[in-house]
Each structure stands twice: as C-alpha cells, then as structure tokens.
Design a protein around this motif. Structure first.
Motif, mmCIF file in Angstrom:
data_model
loop_
_atom_site.group_PDB
_atom_site.id
_atom_site.type_symbol
_atom_site.label_atom_id
_atom_site.label_comp_id
_atom_site.label_asym_id
_atom_site.label_seq_id
_atom_site.Cartn_x
_atom_site.Cartn_y
_atom_site.Cartn_z
ATOM 1 N N ALA A 86 0.812 -1.218 0.000
ATOM 2 C CA ALA A 86 0.000 0.000 0.000
ATOM 3 C C ALA A 86 0.844 1.268 0.000
ATOM 4 C CB ALA A 86 -0.942 -0.004 1.207
ATOM 5 N N PHE A 87 1.798 1.350 0.898
ATOM 6 C CA PHE A 87 2.622 2.557 1.011
ATOM 7 C C PHE A 87 3.390 2.812 -0.277
ATOM 8 C CE2 PHE A 87 6.280 5.088 2.242
ATOM 9 C CZ PHE A 87 5.757 6.000 3.145
ATOM 10 N N THR A 88 3.957 1.745 -0.854
ATOM 11 C CA THR A 88 4.731 1.899 -2.086
ATOM 12 C C THR A 88 3.854 2.308 -3.257
ATOM 13 O OG1 THR A 88 6.421 0.316 -1.390
ATOM 14 C CG2 THR A 88 6.208 0.700 -3.749
ATOM 15 N N LEU A 89 2.635 1.753 -3.339
ATOM 16 C CA LEU A 89 1.759 2.146 -4.441
ATOM 17 C C LEU A 89 1.386 3.627 -4.336
ATOM 18 C CD1 LEU A 89 -0.857 0.289 -6.359
ATOM 19 C CD2 LEU A 89 -1.566 2.464 -5.364
ATOM 20 N N VAL A 90 1.050 4.080 -3.125
ATOM 21 C CA VAL A 90 0.721 5.497 -2.934
ATOM 22 C C VAL A 90 1.935 6.362 -3.251
ATOM 23 C CG1 VAL A 90 0.042 7.257 -1.265
ATOM 24 C CG2 VAL A 90 -1.070 5.021 -1.233
ATOM 25 N N MET A 91 3.099 5.943 -2.795
ATOM 26 C CA MET A 91 4.338 6.682 -3.058
ATOM 27 C C MET A 91 4.599 6.764 -4.560
ATOM 28 S SD MET A 91 8.139 5.862 -1.489
ATOM 29 C CE MET A 91 8.012 4.095 -1.821
ATOM 30 N N THR A 92 4.412 5.644 -5.262
ATOM 31 C CA THR A 92 4.596 5.618 -6.708
ATOM 32 C C THR A 92 3.615 6.559 -7.399
ATOM 33 O OG1 THR A 92 5.388 3.327 -6.671
ATOM 34 C CG2 THR A 92 4.489 4.135 -8.760
ATOM 35 N N TYR A 93 2.372 6.499 -6.981
ATOM 36 C CA TYR A 93 1.325 7.335 -7.569
ATOM 37 C C TYR A 93 1.640 8.818 -7.369
ATOM 38 C CZ TYR A 93 -3.507 8.702 -8.733
ATOM 39 O OH TYR A 93 -4.622 9.252 -9.308
ATOM 40 N N MET A 94 2.093 9.171 -6.174
ATOM 41 C CA MET A 94 2.469 10.557 -5.888
ATOM 42 C C MET A 94 3.608 11.007 -6.791
ATOM 43 S SD MET A 94 2.285 10.549 -1.711
ATOM 44 C CE MET A 94 3.221 12.069 -1.585
ATOM 45 N N GLY A 95 4.625 10.165 -6.917
ATOM 46 C CA GLY A 95 5.786 10.532 -7.713
ATOM 47 C C GLY A 95 5.493 10.631 -9.200
ATOM 48 N N LEU A 96 4.739 9.668 -9.731
ATOM 49 C CA LEU A 96 4.440 9.657 -11.158
ATOM 50 C C LEU A 96 3.608 10.853 -11.584
ATOM 51 C CD1 LEU A 96 3.556 5.880 -11.738
ATOM 52 C CD2 LEU A 96 5.616 7.070 -12.495
ATOM 53 N N ASN A 97 2.674 11.250 -10.724
ATOM 54 C CA ASN A 97 1.719 12.297 -11.086
ATOM 55 C C ASN A 97 2.029 13.666 -10.494
ATOM 56 O OD1 ASN A 97 -0.544 10.581 -12.477
ATOM 57 N ND2 ASN A 97 -0.046 9.473 -10.605
ATOM 58 N N GLY A 98 3.030 13.724 -9.607
ATOM 59 C CA GLY A 98 3.376 14.991 -8.986
ATOM 60 C C GLY A 98 2.352 15.463 -7.964
ATOM 61 N N PHE A 99 1.624 14.512 -7.352
ATOM 62 C CA PHE A 99 0.611 14.869 -6.366
ATOM 63 C C PHE A 99 1.209 14.934 -4.969
ATOM 64 C CE2 PHE A 99 -2.606 12.687 -9.350
ATOM 65 C CZ PHE A 99 -2.842 13.876 -10.024
ATOM 66 N N GLY A 100 0.424 15.467 -4.029
ATOM 67 C CA GLY A 100 0.856 15.577 -2.646
ATOM 68 C C GLY A 100 0.196 14.544 -1.751
ATOM 69 N N PHE A 101 0.244 14.789 -0.435
ATOM 70 C CA PHE A 101 -0.264 13.814 0.528
ATOM 71 C C PHE A 101 -1.785 13.660 0.495
ATOM 72 C CE2 PHE A 101 3.750 15.214 2.680
ATOM 73 C CZ PHE A 101 4.414 14.005 2.541
ATOM 74 N N ASN A 102 -2.470 14.541 -0.210
ATOM 75 C CA ASN A 102 -3.928 14.441 -0.281
ATOM 76 C C ASN A 102 -4.392 13.159 -0.975
ATOM 77 O OD1 ASN A 102 -2.706 15.677 -2.570
ATOM 78 N ND2 ASN A 102 -4.695 16.375 -3.302
ATOM 79 N N VAL A 103 -3.484 12.470 -1.687
ATOM 80 C CA VAL A 103 -3.882 11.221 -2.359
ATOM 81 C C VAL A 103 -4.281 10.145 -1.348
ATOM 82 C CG1 VAL A 103 -2.405 11.696 -4.342
ATOM 83 C CG2 VAL A 103 -1.525 10.296 -2.473
ATOM 84 N N PHE A 104 -3.841 10.303 -0.090
ATOM 85 C CA PHE A 104 -4.219 9.344 0.948
ATOM 86 C C PHE A 104 -5.722 9.372 1.217
ATOM 87 C CE2 PHE A 104 0.320 9.365 1.981
ATOM 88 C CZ PHE A 104 0.535 8.030 2.291
ATOM 89 N N LEU A 105 -6.399 10.391 0.731
ATOM 90 C CA LEU A 105 -7.847 10.531 0.936
ATOM 91 C C LEU A 105 -8.645 10.093 -0.291
ATOM 92 C CD1 LEU A 105 -7.861 14.056 2.649
ATOM 93 C CD2 LEU A 105 -7.883 11.817 3.763
ATOM 94 N N TRP A 106 -7.956 9.661 -1.332
ATOM 95 C CA TRP A 106 -8.644 9.316 -2.580
ATOM 96 C C TRP A 106 -8.906 7.810 -2.656
ATOM 97 C CZ3 TRP A 106 -5.172 12.377 -6.586
ATOM 98 C CH2 TRP A 106 -5.256 13.744 -6.292
ATOM 99 N N PRO A 107 -10.181 7.419 -2.695
ATOM 100 C CA PRO A 107 -10.514 5.982 -2.785
ATOM 101 C C PRO A 107 -9.909 5.304 -4.014
ATOM 102 C CG PRO A 107 -12.465 7.275 -2.256
ATOM 103 C CD PRO A 107 -11.382 8.257 -2.604
ATOM 104 N N GLN A 108 -9.809 6.047 -5.135
ATOM 105 C CA GLN A 108 -9.274 5.449 -6.359
ATOM 106 C C GLN A 108 -7.796 5.101 -6.232
ATOM 107 O OE1 GLN A 108 -10.277 8.624 -5.993
ATOM 108 N NE2 GLN A 108 -9.248 10.039 -7.409
ATOM 109 N N VAL A 109 -7.155 5.598 -5.176
ATOM 110 C CA VAL A 109 -5.758 5.254 -4.905
ATOM 111 C C VAL A 109 -5.664 4.267 -3.743
ATOM 112 C CG1 VAL A 109 -3.469 6.147 -4.277
ATOM 113 C CG2 VAL A 109 -4.993 7.507 -5.714
ATOM 114 N N ILE A 110 -6.424 4.503 -2.700
ATOM 115 C CA ILE A 110 -6.333 3.682 -1.492
ATOM 116 C C ILE A 110 -6.809 2.251 -1.730
ATOM 117 C CG2 ILE A 110 -7.158 3.437 0.878
ATOM 118 C CD1 ILE A 110 -5.052 5.630 0.364
ATOM 119 N N ILE A 111 -7.849 2.081 -2.534
ATOM 120 C CA ILE A 111 -8.338 0.719 -2.793
ATOM 121 C C ILE A 111 -7.272 -0.122 -3.510
ATOM 122 C CG2 ILE A 111 -10.047 -0.665 -4.033
ATOM 123 C CD1 ILE A 111 -12.093 1.536 -3.403
#
Length: 298
Positions: free
Chosen positions: A139-164
């Motif tokens: 989970a942590f690595t997928l969120v980290m990857t998603y943040m890095g690839l898209n240039g997003f911030g910590f708010n992605v932790f609140l997005w169901p399309q990422v957390i699931i």
C-alpha cells in the motif's frame, strides 16, 4: 564500501519482484510525466530497495541463502555505508520530483531499517513484521509511486481510487510474504527471529498462503468488476493460473518431502508471480489508457 560482497548484498535484480506494485500504480495514474516515470522507477528499484536489502543483510549476517542470493558472502562495514549512500541518492532523486515524494522515500527507508536493526528488529515479531512488510511494500509503495508519477501531494491518501488499489497491493503481499521465509526457518530460529512462517510451520505456511492468496485474488476481481471493466477480472484470473499451478505442484512435493521447501522453489514461485503480475499490469496499463490507439492515430 566498494567490495564486491557489498554490491552483491544490495541484490539489485531482486527488486524485480516488487515491480508489479510500481506497474499497478502506473496503470491507474491519470497524469503521468515522462521524466517522473524514469526518476520514480530508478529511485525505487535501483536505490531504495537495494539500500533496504543491503542494510538488512548487514545486520542479519546470514550464512545461508537469502532472497536473491543463494550463497551470500560475509558482510563488511562497507555494506552498511553503501546502503546509506543508496538511501541518500534515492531521496535526492525524489526531491527532484517533490518534497512529499522524497519524504515518502525517507519514511520507507526508516521502516525497512526497523525491520532488521537490533534496537527494534521487527523481524523478531511474527505478526508485526508480516503486517508492516506487507503494508509498506504494498500500500505505502503504491501510494508513493502514484504521488511521484503524477506529482501529487499527501492528499492522495484521501482518494478511494488510490487507497483501494493500495490495499489490494498489500493484500496480495500479505498472502505471499510468509512463503518468502519458508526456507529460512533454521537460520531465523538460530537468530531468535520468530517469523510468521516459522510460527506457522512449513505446511501451515502453505495453507495460510493459499487462503490469503484466494482472498487477495477475490479482492482484485471485485475491484476490476466494480471500478474498471469485467474483462480485466477474467484476464487477471487467467494471469494468476501459472502461479496457482506451480504453488499446487510445489505443495504436493513438500507434502511428500519437507526438504523441498527450499530456496530454489521459493525463488521460482517469486519469479513466476512477479512475471505474471507484471505482464498483467502492463496489459492493463496499455489497454485502459488506450496508448496503442493513440499511437496508431499518429
């Protein structure tokens, strides 16, 4: 630091086994930047993961086979410093994308160190080490990857399309993780590391993985049917069939002879699983993003 043994303990090729998590994060990314893709991939697979491998090897001081290294050479202090250098390089690469991504890399590095450092040594605690390893490598690595690839911030932790998808990544790792320890029972017991696989026993590890893997596959099928397209669920099931077949054949061998729960069979299971998952996520990425159609349009 530049000894051959130190570089061997980094086990860079072993990072391939975590490639599916990166590819899953890539396949669900809506705003991929080409430069970010290269940096994220390199920082994770060539620096962060090898740093973790080397650091753990330094404190474990294994004398028998470990993941990605059948005959590990003796470790030296140079390995410790080389692992730290690789950690620093990974973080510096992360900073070239964003400071949130660099912080995620830093946190991952800290947790991986806690796994083997004698002051904490999560590896001694069967359920804590199993949970933390699966959570951060998944989970942590997928969120980290998603943040890095898209240039997003910590708010992605609140997005169901990422957390699931993140939780699904951990789910499949929680199922497979004890299998990576099944051939190390003697070495772990000698060090006092009460791993989950050691606690379950050889056959118990197989039973646990069979149930957990079934739950993980069911979770992925539900995700693809509810949030993507039904066809992806069927393709995913098909892509996992070689893994299930090999697992079943290996179990029958171990049932007759427990010495078959060895390094060679474990690495083959890891390889087959990583290849099947990687191929599926590459297909999922290409098909869902319609890259081929875009290329043909030109």
């Amino acid at each position: 630091m530049f000894q051959k043994s130190s570089w061997l303990h980094l086990r860079i090729p072993f990072s391939f086994f975590l490639l599916p998590v990166f590819l899953f994060g890539l396949s669900i990314s809506p705003n991929i930047k080409e430069s970010n893709l290269v940096i994220v991939f390199i920082s994770l697979h060539f620096f962060l993961y090898p740093a973790s491998n080397g650091y753990n090897s330094y404190f474990d001081k294994d004398e028998k086979s470990i993941g990605g290294l059948k005959n590990p050479p003796k470790v030296s202090l140079g390995l410790y410093y080389l692992a730290l250098v690789f950690d620093i390089i990974a973080i510096l690469l992360g900073l070239s994308i964003s400071w949130p991504f660099a912080i995620m890399l830093f946190v991952y590095g800290l947790v991986s160190k806690a796994y083997s450092h004698p002051l904490i040594r999560l590896k001694k605690y069967p359920f804590a080490s199993w949970f933390v390893a699966g959570l951060f490598q998944g989970a942590f690595t997928l969120v980290m990857t998603y943040m890095g690839l898209n240039g997003f911030g910590f708010n992605v932790f609140l997005w169901p399309q990422v957390i699931i998808p993140a939780l699904l990544s951990s789910l499949i790792l929680w199922g497979s993780y004890p299998m990576t320890q099944i051939y190390q029972h003697e070495e772990d017991a000698k060090r006092g590391d009460n791993t989950l696989s050691l606690k379950l026993g050889i056959k118990g590890t197989f039973y646990f993985t069979a149930v957990a893997f079934t739950v993980a596959v069911a979770g992925f099928v539900f995700y693809f049917m509810e949030y993507q397209q039904v066809k992806y669920a069927w393709v995913f099931i098909g892509s996992m069939s070689p893994v299930v077949l090999y697992f079943a054949i290996w179990y029958l061998e171990v049932y007759q002879d427990s010495t078959k729960a060895d390094y060679k069979h474990t690495m083959w299971l890891n390889m087959i699983s990583a290849v099947c998952l990687s191929v599926f996520f590459i297909y999922f990425f290409i098909d869902s993003t319609q890259i081929l159609q875009a290329v043909k349009a030109f």
